[in-house]
Design an enzyme around this catalytic site. Structure first.
Site, PDB file in Angstrom:
ATOM      1  N   GLN A 162       3.729   3.903  -3.421  1.00 42.48           N
ATOM      2  CA  GLN A 162       4.398   4.927  -3.430  1.00 42.48           C
ATOM      3  C   GLN A 162       3.972   6.128  -4.384  1.00 42.48           C
ATOM      4  O   GLN A 162       4.822   6.960  -4.291  1.00 42.48           O
ATOM      5  CB  GLN A 162       5.695   4.544  -3.503  1.00 42.48           C
ATOM      6  CG  GLN A 162       6.180   3.420  -2.380  1.00 42.48           C
ATOM      7  CD  GLN A 162       7.586   2.773  -2.625  1.00 42.48           C
ATOM      8  OE1 GLN A 162       8.586   3.261  -1.989  1.00 42.48           O
ATOM      9  NE2 GLN A 162       7.674   1.829  -3.383  1.00 42.48           N
ATOM     10  N   ASP A 213       0.759   9.500  -8.922  1.00 47.25           N
ATOM     11  CA  ASP A 213       0.272   9.795 -10.177  1.00 47.25           C
ATOM     12  C   ASP A 213      -1.340   9.674 -10.284  1.00 47.25           C
ATOM     13  O   ASP A 213      -2.164  10.013 -10.984  1.00 47.25           O
ATOM     14  CB  ASP A 213       0.813   9.120 -11.384  1.00 47.25           C
ATOM     15  CG  ASP A 213       0.869   7.582 -11.198  1.00 47.25           C
ATOM     16  OD1 ASP A 213       1.956   7.165 -11.418  1.00 47.25           O
ATOM     17  OD2 ASP A 213      -0.067   7.038 -10.447  1.00 47.25           O
ATOM     18  N   HIS A 235       2.823   8.320  -0.431  1.00 46.45           N
ATOM     19  CA  HIS A 235       3.823   9.668  -0.734  1.00 46.45           C
ATOM     20  C   HIS A 235       2.948  10.652  -1.076  1.00 46.45           C
ATOM     21  O   HIS A 235       3.221  11.614  -1.833  1.00 46.45           O
ATOM     22  CB  HIS A 235       4.911   9.277  -1.572  1.00 46.45           C
ATOM     23  CG  HIS A 235       5.694   8.084  -0.965  1.00 46.45           C
ATOM     24  ND1 HIS A 235       6.898   7.481  -1.778  1.00 46.45           N
ATOM     25  CD2 HIS A 235       5.979   7.917   0.166  1.00 46.45           C
ATOM     26  CE1 HIS A 235       7.407   6.742  -1.116  1.00 46.45           C
ATOM     27  NE2 HIS A 235       7.198   6.993   0.244  1.00 46.45           N
ATOM     28  N   ILE A 256       6.053  -5.504 -16.001  1.00 46.02           N
ATOM     29  CA  ILE A 256       4.689  -5.874 -15.020  1.00 46.02           C
ATOM     30  C   ILE A 256       3.280  -5.917 -15.890  1.00 46.02           C
ATOM     31  O   ILE A 256       2.632  -6.920 -15.702  1.00 46.02           O
ATOM     32  CB  ILE A 256       4.687  -4.594 -14.076  1.00 46.02           C
ATOM     33  CG1 ILE A 256       5.813  -4.596 -12.997  1.00 46.02           C
ATOM     34  CG2 ILE A 256       3.309  -4.662 -13.480  1.00 46.02           C
ATOM     35  CD1 ILE A 256       5.723  -3.261 -12.341  1.00 46.02           C
TER      36      ILE A 256
HETATM   37  N1  APR Z   1       8.016  -3.743 -15.326  1.00 42.38           N
HETATM   38  C1  APR Z   1       8.790  -4.204 -14.289  1.00 42.38           C
HETATM   39  N2  APR Z   1       9.609  -3.316 -13.483  1.00 42.38           N
HETATM   40  C2  APR Z   1       9.818  -2.082 -13.976  1.00 42.38           C
HETATM   41  C3  APR Z   1       9.274  -1.718 -14.923  1.00 42.38           C
HETATM   42  C4  APR Z   1       8.262  -2.505 -15.797  1.00 42.38           C
HETATM   43  N3  APR Z   1       7.734  -1.920 -16.634  1.00 42.38           N
HETATM   44  N4  APR Z   1       9.667  -0.290 -15.089  1.00 42.38           N
HETATM   45  C5  APR Z   1      10.663   0.199 -14.276  1.00 42.38           C
HETATM   46  N5  APR Z   1      10.657  -1.156 -13.392  1.00 42.38           N
HETATM   47  C6  APR Z   1      11.438  -1.227 -12.064  1.00 42.38           C
HETATM   48  C7  APR Z   1      12.842  -0.743 -12.237  1.00 42.38           C
HETATM   49  O1  APR Z   1      14.009  -1.700 -12.368  1.00 42.38           O
HETATM   50  C8  APR Z   1      12.997  -0.228 -10.668  1.00 42.38           C
HETATM   51  O2  APR Z   1      13.857  -1.041  -9.906  1.00 42.38           O
HETATM   52  O3  APR Z   1      10.864  -0.600 -11.057  1.00 42.38           O
HETATM   53  C9  APR Z   1      11.750   0.035 -10.198  1.00 42.38           C
HETATM   54  C10 APR Z   1      11.381   1.496  -9.592  1.00 42.38           C
HETATM   55  O4  APR Z   1      12.071   1.720  -8.530  1.00 42.38           O
HETATM   56  P1  APR Z   1      12.311   3.535  -8.387  1.00 42.38           P
HETATM   57  O5  APR Z   1      12.704   4.195  -9.783  1.00 42.38           O
HETATM   58  O6  APR Z   1      13.626   3.298  -7.247  1.00 42.38           O
HETATM   59  O7  APR Z   1      11.026   3.822  -7.861  1.00 42.38           O
HETATM   60  P2  APR Z   1      10.197   3.633  -6.441  1.00 42.38           P
HETATM   61  O8  APR Z   1      10.846   2.295  -5.862  1.00 42.38           O
HETATM   62  O9  APR Z   1       8.825   3.793  -6.612  1.00 42.38           O
HETATM   63  O10 APR Z   1      10.940   4.846  -5.496  1.00 42.38           O
HETATM   64  C11 APR Z   1      10.404   4.905  -4.286  1.00 42.38           C
HETATM   65  O11 APR Z   1      11.509   7.205  -4.211  1.00 42.38           O
HETATM   66  O12 APR Z   1      12.005   9.235  -4.855  1.00 42.38           O
HETATM   67  C12 APR Z   1      11.285   8.467  -4.022  1.00 42.38           C
HETATM   68  O13 APR Z   1       8.932   9.279  -3.493  1.00 42.38           O
HETATM   69  C13 APR Z   1       9.682   8.748  -4.609  1.00 42.38           C
HETATM   70  O14 APR Z   1       7.940   6.995  -4.449  1.00 42.38           O
HETATM   71  C14 APR Z   1       9.247   7.148  -4.779  1.00 42.38           C
HETATM   72  C15 APR Z   1      10.302   6.480  -3.987  1.00 42.38           C
END
Ligand code: APR
Length: 240
Positions: free
Chosen positions: A96, A99, A114, A225
């Site tokens: 998703q 970057d 995306h 991660i």
């Molecule tokens: N290790 C493990 N988990 C992590 C880490 C890390 N270092 N950093 C963040 N997280 C987890 C957070 O706890 C969170 O639940 O990654 C998750 C990221 O979730 P979101 O911020 O909702 O991102 P994402 O799921 O990619 O969002 C989907 O939403 O706004 C739109 O287009 C945008 O592609 C994006 C989509």
């Protein structure tokens, strides 16, 4: 256990969200306090409405993200995934993220659901430019149209080729590994379920709980991660 599941699988697919890039220094969207949508309203900066009605705010929001992505870069976890693809351990990455870090790290089969921040294109004539334009505050095409990042804005369809390829991989895989996504945004969050419905084992590695944890065969919360991938990689290199 992740190393064992990877060794046993015939066709593993990795699925990443913004949590894959926080260890590169980029904020995710929904983590408490630090998530981008804690500071900005996505409908005001990342939607078709924003492009049409709040275009200066839209330009500045995406200029900031373009600069941040250029200053950052893939971390070791991205490189481990690229190595796993090269070794045939995974068949590719459904992401998703916009970057471009998986591609920069060397992954080849990357489905960017995306789109990408790496290019901008003219909203009117479709001409594609490098995102350097945004760095130079050049927000308009020679034709006079607005230049916008080649990302999927809220209210837009996902790119068909990436979407269809992601369906293919999700249906064929016997192991589906989610890394760093809250799994709250559709239709991107359909793929883990599609894989599960087609008999794949589902692994979710995410700092916080997600709405699909109950369906998963392995859940790793509260761990970064990067660390989890490094440990699995060390175990795999010992086993091979
Ligand atoms: N290790 C493990 N988990 C992590 C880490 C890390 N270092 N950093 C963040 N997280 C987890 C957070 O706890 C969170 O639940 O990654 C998750 C990221 O979730 P979101 O911020 O909702 O991102 P994402 O799921 O990619 O969002 C989907 O939403 O706004 C739109 O287009 C945008 O592609 C994006 C989509």
């Amino acid at each position: 256990m992740l190393a064992d599941l990877l060794k046993e699988s015939k066709r593993a697919i990795v699925y990443t969200g913004a949590g894959m890039s926080t260890e590169s220094g980029l904020p995710d969207f929904r983590s408490a306090r630090t998530g981008m949508w804690e500071m900005e309203d996505p409908s005001k900066v990342a939607s078709v409405t924003a492009l049409n009605q709040h275009v200066e705010r839209f330009f500045q929001f995406y200029k900031k993200r373009v600069l941040a992505a250029k200053e950052a870069g893939p971390h070791e976890g991205h490189r481990i995934l690229a190595n796993w693809e090269e070794q045939g351990l995974i068949s590719g990455i459904i992401t998703q993220n916009v970057d471009g870090f998986h591609t920069i790290a060397g992954s080849e089969n990357v489905m960017e659901l995306h789109g990408t921040l790496r290019n901008v294109h003219c909203e009117s004539c479709g001409k594609v430019y490098s995102n350097d334009r945004y760095e130079r505050d050049e927000f308009y095409c020679e034709c006079g149209g607005k230049l916008r990042p080649s990302v999927v804005l809220f209210g837009e369809m996902l790119p068909e080729e990436a979407f269809l390829q992601a369906i293919f991989e999700s249906e064929k895989g016997d192991l589906f590994i989610v890394l760093g996504s809250s799994l709250t945004v559709s239709p991107a969050n359909q793929f883990p379920m599609l894989a599960k419905e087609h008999g794949a084992k589902l692994v979710i590695i995410n700092m916080e709980e997600t709405m699909l944890d109950d369906m998963a065969d392995l859940v790793v919360n509260s761990r970064k991660i990067g660390e989890v991938l490094r440990e699995a990689n060390d175990m795999l290199s010992r086993k091979f």
